[in-house]
Each structure stands twice: as C-alpha cells, then as structure tokens.
Design a protein around this motif. Structure first.
Motif, short mmCIF file in Angstrom:
data_model
loop_
_atom_site.label_atom_id
_atom_site.label_comp_id
_atom_site.label_asym_id
_atom_site.label_seq_id
_atom_site.Cartn_x
_atom_site.Cartn_y
_atom_site.Cartn_z
N LEU A 1 52.21 -2.11 41.65
CA LEU A 1 51.16 -2.03 40.65
C LEU A 1 51.15 -0.65 39.99
CD1 LEU A 1 48.21 -3.81 42.52
CD2 LEU A 1 49.99 -4.81 41.06
N PRO A 2 50.89 -0.59 38.68
CA PRO A 2 50.88 0.70 37.99
C PRO A 2 49.62 1.50 38.31
CG PRO A 2 50.31 -1.06 36.46
CD PRO A 2 50.70 -1.73 37.75
N ILE A 3 49.82 2.77 38.60
CA ILE A 3 48.72 3.71 38.76
C ILE A 3 48.42 4.39 37.42
CG2 ILE A 3 47.98 5.85 39.88
CD1 ILE A 3 49.64 5.09 42.27
N GLN A 4 49.48 4.74 36.72
CA GLN A 4 49.35 5.39 35.42
C GLN A 4 50.62 5.16 34.62
OE1 GLN A 4 47.23 6.22 33.17
NE2 GLN A 4 46.35 8.07 34.11
N THR A 5 50.47 4.95 33.31
CA THR A 5 51.61 4.74 32.41
C THR A 5 51.47 5.67 31.21
OG1 THR A 5 51.90 2.42 33.07
CG2 THR A 5 52.83 3.08 30.96
N VAL A 6 52.59 6.30 30.83
CA VAL A 6 52.59 7.22 29.68
C VAL A 6 53.66 6.78 28.70
CG1 VAL A 6 52.97 9.59 28.93
CG2 VAL A 6 51.74 9.14 31.07
N HIS A 7 53.26 6.61 27.44
CA HIS A 7 54.21 6.27 26.36
C HIS A 7 54.81 7.56 25.82
CE1 HIS A 7 55.89 4.11 22.94
NE2 HIS A 7 55.37 5.04 22.14
N LEU A 8 56.14 7.62 25.73
CA LEU A 8 56.82 8.85 25.33
C LEU A 8 57.40 8.79 23.92
CD1 LEU A 8 58.77 9.66 28.62
CD2 LEU A 8 56.56 10.56 27.87
N ALA A 9 57.93 7.65 23.51
CA ALA A 9 58.56 7.57 22.20
C ALA A 9 58.66 6.11 21.77
CB ALA A 9 59.96 8.21 22.23
N GLY A 10 58.83 5.92 20.47
CA GLY A 10 58.99 4.59 19.92
C GLY A 10 59.56 4.64 18.52
N ARG A 11 60.32 3.60 18.15
CA ARG A 11 60.93 3.51 16.83
C ARG A 11 61.76 4.76 16.50
NH1 ARG A 11 61.36 -1.69 15.45
NH2 ARG A 11 59.39 -2.79 15.78
N GLU A 12 62.63 5.11 17.45
CA GLU A 12 63.52 6.25 17.25
C GLU A 12 64.96 5.76 17.28
OE1 GLU A 12 62.60 9.30 16.67
OE2 GLU A 12 60.44 9.16 17.08
N LEU A 13 65.79 6.33 16.43
CA LEU A 13 67.20 5.96 16.39
C LEU A 13 67.98 6.89 17.31
CD1 LEU A 13 69.42 4.19 15.10
CD2 LEU A 13 69.72 6.01 13.39
N VAL A 14 68.72 6.31 18.24
CA VAL A 14 69.56 7.08 19.16
C VAL A 14 71.02 6.90 18.72
CG1 VAL A 14 70.26 7.43 21.54
CG2 VAL A 14 67.93 6.73 21.02
N ARG A 15 71.62 8.00 18.31
CA ARG A 15 73.00 7.94 17.87
C ARG A 15 73.94 7.72 19.05
NH1 ARG A 15 72.99 6.97 12.48
NH2 ARG A 15 71.64 8.46 11.36
N ALA A 16 75.08 7.11 18.77
CA ALA A 16 76.09 6.87 19.81
C ALA A 16 76.50 8.18 20.46
CB ALA A 16 77.30 6.17 19.21
N GLY A 17 76.44 8.21 21.81
CA GLY A 17 76.87 9.38 22.56
C GLY A 17 75.90 10.54 22.57
N ALA A 18 74.79 10.43 21.88
CA ALA A 18 73.82 11.52 21.84
C ALA A 18 73.12 11.68 23.18
CB ALA A 18 72.79 11.27 20.74
N GLN A 19 72.67 12.90 23.47
CA GLN A 19 71.89 13.17 24.67
C GLN A 19 70.57 13.82 24.27
OE1 GLN A 19 74.16 15.36 27.61
NE2 GLN A 19 75.01 13.47 28.43
N ILE A 20 69.49 13.18 24.63
CA ILE A 20 68.15 13.63 24.24
C ILE A 20 67.32 13.82 25.50
CG2 ILE A 20 66.08 13.10 22.91
CD1 ILE A 20 67.85 11.22 21.20
N THR A 21 66.66 14.96 25.61
CA THR A 21 65.77 15.22 26.75
C THR A 21 64.32 15.13 26.28
OG1 THR A 21 67.39 16.68 27.80
CG2 THR A 21 65.10 16.87 28.53
N VAL A 22 63.56 14.27 26.96
CA VAL A 22 62.15 14.06 26.61
C VAL A 22 61.28 14.50 27.78
CG1 VAL A 22 60.42 12.40 25.84
CG2 VAL A 22 62.83 12.08 25.21
N PRO A 23 60.55 15.61 27.66
CA PRO A 23 59.66 16.03 28.76
C PRO A 23 58.44 15.13 28.83
CG PRO A 23 59.41 17.49 26.88
CD PRO A 23 60.52 16.54 26.53
#
Length: 265
Positions: free
Chosen positions: A67-89
């Motif tokens: 069961l979820p205790i807490q949920t956080v939305h980080l991103a949406g409707r973003e284009l991720v390029r092939a092979g790209a590396q993205i860090t989301v804190p």
C-alpha cells in the motif's frame, strides 16, 4: 520502425533507476533521492514519472498488499532523446505515522517499506520498477519507549502492519504498526505478548499498548487458559519525554493489568 515497435513493448525503451541519498529517515521527515532516466534506442515521450513509498501490509488474515504511504509526481509530457541520461532529484515528505523499520541500524523483523519508481511512456508497456528498501529510524519518543520495554526485560518478537483502525485514537493512515514483545520474566505467568503501536504527530506521540493476558477459565472440570487482549494508551510530548521515568510508568500499568480479577482469572 522495428526499433520503435520494440521500444513500445519495453525492449530498447527508456529505463529508470532510483537512488536513495539518505541512509535513514524518521517519520515526518523528508526522504531525499534522485531518479536516473536513461533514454532507449529511439526518442520516447514520458507521460509521467514519479516515486512511491510503499509498505507491505496484512490486509486479511495471511494476505498482504503493498500500500502507498506517499506518492510524488516528478515529471510528465517530456521527450527523452535516444541514449540521453537525465537525473531528476526528488523529496518525499513522509507522514508522521510512517512505520519504523530499524532501530540504530538493526532491522525490525517483519517490516517491508520501500521506494518504487513509476515510469509511464507514451504507447509503451512498462513494468513496475524494483522496490528499494527505506530505513526508517524511530523518533526520540518512540526510541525512548522501546528502550523502556527493553530495560524492563521484554524481548522483541516481530513487527507487523495491519490494515485496520484502532478505536478511540486519531489515526491518519489506513493501517497501523504493531511491535510485539515476548513478556519479561516478571510477567511470563500473566501475559503471552505485549504489543506497542505508535501514532506520531508533530508535537507528540500517542502510544498504544496491547496486552494478551493469560486468563484462567473452567474447562472440563479443570482449568484451561485463553488469551484476552487489553488496550491502554497514553500521550508522550516530544518536549518532555526525558522528564518521566517511563520504565516505572509502563511497569505500573502492566502490573495493574496483570492483577487477578476473578477466581478463574
């Protein structure tokens, strides 16, 4: 086109990996971490990226559910390029009633609380990511009460999460944690188990004690034994926790519960 089809089925598609920065966190605290998002073989659109703190809870008898205790939305409707590396804190604010999973780094048997990363890609089938264990240490009040139980001779047995509500208390989550102890030598004849539940709040903690008492009953011309549960609760203020002798107070209440109440008790 073949690569796009494979990516839509999860093969060669974008992947995520979460890293928890904090070695441990307390109820009501903030869990810090970051999500590494790696692009696949083709460009893909992220519909949503988030993290959830989950707890494994007994829901009905032996059945369990995460069961979820807490949920956080980080991103949406973003284009991720092939092979790209993205860090989301990320930061996850934990509820005050978040169950504890360890005490001074020692794991509490029976606890399973972890962080799950959720990734939804446009037109893709993405399996839920693995759950990374989260170490949740007790608040000072919780540690003081657990220490008092230990000093009184009670031995930790196991911890469980139960999907239910306790009567007469201000409970926020749809489940509660029970930390069960085997009785100390002084109470072995009277109890089979003593369980502690913490309902923490910003300024205090409500402590619920449940005692399973051995009750003597007439049976077939002789005496048998059956368990009987007793509930008691008290509130401990964060600011004054060090001012009371909790060993003495807890032992006094338990002795009252252990006292005989009838000829067959």
């Amino acid at each position: 086109m073949f690569q796009k089809v494979l990516a839509s089925l999860g093969s060669g598609g974008a992947k995520v990996d979460a890293r928890i920065i904090d070695r441990a966190v307390r109820p009501g605290g903030i869990l810090h971490g970051e999500v590494l998002l790696t692009g696949g073989q083709v460009d893909q659109e992220v519909e949503s990226l988030g993290v959830s703190v989950l707890a494994r809870v007994q829901t009905d008898g032996e059945k369990v559910a995460d069961l979820p205790i807490q949920t956080v939305h980080l991103a949406g409707r973003e284009l991720v390029r092939a092979g790209a590396q993205i860090t989301v804190p990320f930061e996850v604010q934990l509820p005050w009633e978040t169950p504890i999973t360890s005490v001074f780094g020692k794991y509490l048997t029976g606890m399973a609380v972890g962080l799950q990363t959720n990734l939804d890609l446009a037109g893709s089938v993405v399996d839920p990511q693995d759950v990374d264990a989260v170490a949740i240490e007790p608040l000072p009040v919780q540690h003081r009460i657990l220490d008092a139980m230990s000093r009184l001779g009670f031995q930790f047995r196991a911890a469980t999460l139960e999907k239910n509500r306790l009567d007469g208390v201000d409970q926020q989550l749809p489940f509660f944690q029970e930390i069960a102890f085997a009785p100390s030598p002084a109470f072995t004849a009277a109890f089979t188990e003593v369980a502690v539940t913490f309902l923490a709040r910003p300024h205090d903690v409500q402590v619920v004690l449940e005692v399973v008492k051995k009750v003597r009953v007439a049976k077939g011309g002789g005496l048998g034994a059956r368990g009987q549960a007793y509930l008691g609760s008290f509130v401990v203020q964060n600011a004054t926790v060090a001012q009371n002798n909790w060993e003495q107070q807890i032992e006094g209440w338990l002795r009252q519960v252990a006292a005989p109440r009838g000829i067959f008790d």
